[in-house]
Structures are given as structure tokens and as C-alpha cells.
Motif scaffolding. Structure first.
Motif, short mmCIF file in Angstrom:
data_model
loop_
_atom_site.label_atom_id
_atom_site.label_comp_id
_atom_site.label_asym_id
_atom_site.label_seq_id
_atom_site.Cartn_x
_atom_site.Cartn_y
_atom_site.Cartn_z
N ARG A 68 0.84 -1.20 0.00
CA ARG A 68 0.00 0.00 0.00
C ARG A 68 0.87 1.25 0.00
O ARG A 68 0.62 2.19 -0.76
CB ARG A 68 -0.92 -0.02 1.21
CG ARG A 68 -1.80 1.19 1.32
CD ARG A 68 -2.74 1.06 2.50
NE ARG A 68 -3.25 2.35 2.87
CZ ARG A 68 -4.00 2.57 3.92
NH1 ARG A 68 -4.32 1.58 4.73
NH2 ARG A 68 -4.43 3.78 4.20
N GLU A 72 1.18 4.15 -2.91
CA GLU A 72 1.01 5.58 -2.64
C GLU A 72 2.20 6.38 -3.16
O GLU A 72 2.04 7.41 -3.82
CB GLU A 72 0.81 5.81 -1.15
CG GLU A 72 -0.48 5.27 -0.62
CD GLU A 72 -0.56 5.21 0.89
OE1 GLU A 72 -1.66 4.93 1.38
OE2 GLU A 72 0.48 5.40 1.58
N VAL A 110 -7.66 3.03 -4.99
CA VAL A 110 -8.82 3.23 -4.11
C VAL A 110 -9.64 1.94 -4.03
O VAL A 110 -10.05 1.52 -2.95
CB VAL A 110 -9.69 4.41 -4.62
CG1 VAL A 110 -11.01 4.49 -3.86
CG2 VAL A 110 -8.92 5.72 -4.52
N HIS A 114 -9.04 0.82 -0.29
CA HIS A 114 -9.95 1.64 0.50
C HIS A 114 -11.42 1.29 0.28
O HIS A 114 -12.05 0.73 1.16
CB HIS A 114 -9.71 3.13 0.23
CG HIS A 114 -8.34 3.57 0.63
ND1 HIS A 114 -7.98 3.77 1.94
CD2 HIS A 114 -7.24 3.82 -0.11
CE1 HIS A 114 -6.70 4.13 2.00
NE2 HIS A 114 -6.22 4.17 0.77
N TRP A 115 -11.96 1.65 -0.85
CA TRP A 115 -13.40 1.51 -1.11
C TRP A 115 -13.62 0.65 -2.33
O TRP A 115 -12.95 0.80 -3.34
CB TRP A 115 -14.04 2.88 -1.34
CG TRP A 115 -13.89 3.77 -0.15
CD1 TRP A 115 -12.93 4.73 0.04
CD2 TRP A 115 -14.67 3.75 1.04
NE1 TRP A 115 -13.09 5.31 1.26
CE2 TRP A 115 -14.15 4.74 1.90
CE3 TRP A 115 -15.77 3.00 1.45
CZ2 TRP A 115 -14.69 4.98 3.15
CZ3 TRP A 115 -16.30 3.26 2.71
CH2 TRP A 115 -15.76 4.24 3.54
N ARG A 136 -16.30 -0.67 2.11
CA ARG A 136 -14.86 -0.88 2.20
C ARG A 136 -14.47 -2.06 1.32
O ARG A 136 -15.21 -3.03 1.19
CB ARG A 136 -14.44 -1.15 3.65
CG ARG A 136 -14.48 0.08 4.51
CD ARG A 136 -13.47 1.08 4.02
NE ARG A 136 -13.31 2.17 4.96
CZ ARG A 136 -12.34 3.07 4.87
NH1 ARG A 136 -11.48 3.02 3.87
NH2 ARG A 136 -12.25 4.01 5.74
N SER A 137 -13.28 -1.96 0.76
CA SER A 137 -12.81 -3.04 -0.11
C SER A 137 -12.49 -4.29 0.72
O SER A 137 -12.25 -4.21 1.92
CB SER A 137 -11.56 -2.60 -0.86
OG SER A 137 -10.47 -2.47 0.04
N TYR A 140 -9.01 -4.02 2.16
CA TYR A 140 -9.00 -3.13 3.32
C TYR A 140 -9.49 -3.88 4.56
O TYR A 140 -8.88 -3.79 5.63
CB TYR A 140 -9.88 -1.91 3.06
CG TYR A 140 -10.03 -1.00 4.26
CD1 TYR A 140 -9.14 0.03 4.48
CD2 TYR A 140 -11.05 -1.20 5.18
CE1 TYR A 140 -9.27 0.86 5.59
CE2 TYR A 140 -11.19 -0.39 6.29
CZ TYR A 140 -10.30 0.64 6.49
OH TYR A 140 -10.43 1.45 7.59
N ARG A 144 -7.27 -4.71 7.85
CA ARG A 144 -7.69 -4.19 9.15
C ARG A 144 -7.89 -5.33 10.16
O ARG A 144 -7.50 -5.23 11.32
CB ARG A 144 -8.96 -3.37 9.01
CG ARG A 144 -9.34 -2.66 10.31
CD ARG A 144 -10.55 -1.82 10.16
NE ARG A 144 -11.69 -2.72 9.96
CZ ARG A 144 -12.91 -2.31 9.69
NH1 ARG A 144 -13.16 -1.04 9.53
NH2 ARG A 144 -13.89 -3.17 9.53
#
Length: 148
Positions: A68, A72, A110, A114-115, A136-137, A140, A144
Motif C-alpha cells: 500500500r 502511494e 482506491v 480503501h473503497w 470498504r474493499s 481493506y 484491518r
């Protein structure tokens, strides 16, 4: 699991069918979207392995924290490349594929980290229609839930 196939298709369409020039902007955008698609494909491969083997945690999920950050950083670097070439007036119609690839890379980032932007299964579509919002993906949620 179509992500690696999409890389080939995108490359053939952009650089053979169109044919877009192999300039810095086009190659940068293509490489960025290819990297994101490979990472997405890797995630889905480990997710399939987890489900088939009934593992409690996706194998190697911790690597995706590092990936990740890599994504970025690569997107920021890609933006700098596009901005530099645009400032020098070197981004014209011939660089549209590269800009579009860059935007696709951002969307893939994304979508994976994230999503959930893509809804390819009937269950995903049903949930989107039922709740009327993006969720949320899967990556993700796995990242988490399985922090190391």
C-alpha cells in the motif's frame, strides 16, 4: 483473476491498436496501472487460497501494508512526472492514454486499498443497490482484521 490479462489487453490496445507513442507519460501511466493490477491479482490469489484451504488469515496479508505504501509513493511519483511534462508543454493528445492509465491506477488503488469501486458479482451489485453506498474493499477489511 483477470487483472494480469487486463494488463496485456490494455497494453495491446494502447500501444499496438491505437498506437500510442512510447513516451514518458504513456509508459509511466501504463506501468502504474499494471503494478496496481498485479497487486490486486496477488490479493485475489491469496484470498482464493485462504478460502480453499479454510485458513483463518489470508497468507502474506501483512505484505499488503508495505505494498500500500509502495503504491502511494508510486502514484505521487507518477503525478510528479505528469506535472513536470505538463509544465513543459509536453502533454498533448499523444499522451492522453498515459493520463487515462494514471487515473485508472488511482481508481485501482482506491478500489483495492480503501473503497470497493468495482462490483462484478451479483452479490456485490445487490449489496450496492440495497445499501446505496460503496463499501470498504475486501483487501481493506482483511488488512484491518489481520494486522500484524
Amino acid at each position: 483473476m483477470l487483472e494480469p490479462v487486463n494488463i496485456v489487453i490494455f497494453g495491446l490496445v494502447a500501444f499496438v491498436v491505437l498506437p500510442a507513442p512510447l513516451n514518458t507519460v504513456n509508459v509511466t501511466g501504463f506501468v502504474l496501472v499494471a503494478v496496481h493490477l498485479l497487486i490486486g491479482g496477488a490479493y485475489w490469489a491469496i484470498k482464493v487460497r485462504q478460502l480453499r484451504a479454510r485458513l483463518p488469515v489470508p497468507p502474506m496479508i501483512a505484505a499488503f501494508w508495505w505494498l500500500r505504501r509502495l503504491c502511494e509513493t508510486a502514484l505521487v511519483a507518477g503525478f510528479v512526472v505528469l506535472a513536470v511534462f505538463a509544465a513543459r508543454g509536453e502533454v498533448g493528445l499523444e499522451s492522453v492514454p498515459g493520463v487515462l492509465f494514471y487515473l485508472m491506477a488511482v481508481a485501482e488503488y482506491v478500489n483495492y486499498f480503501h473503497w470497493q469501486l468495482s462490483h462484478q458479482t451479483s452479490a456485490d451489485l445487490a449489496r450496492l443497490l440495497r445499501t446505496r453506498r460503496v463499501h470498504r474493499s475486501h483487501l481493506y477489511l482483511d488488512m484491518r482484521a489481520h494486522r500484524s
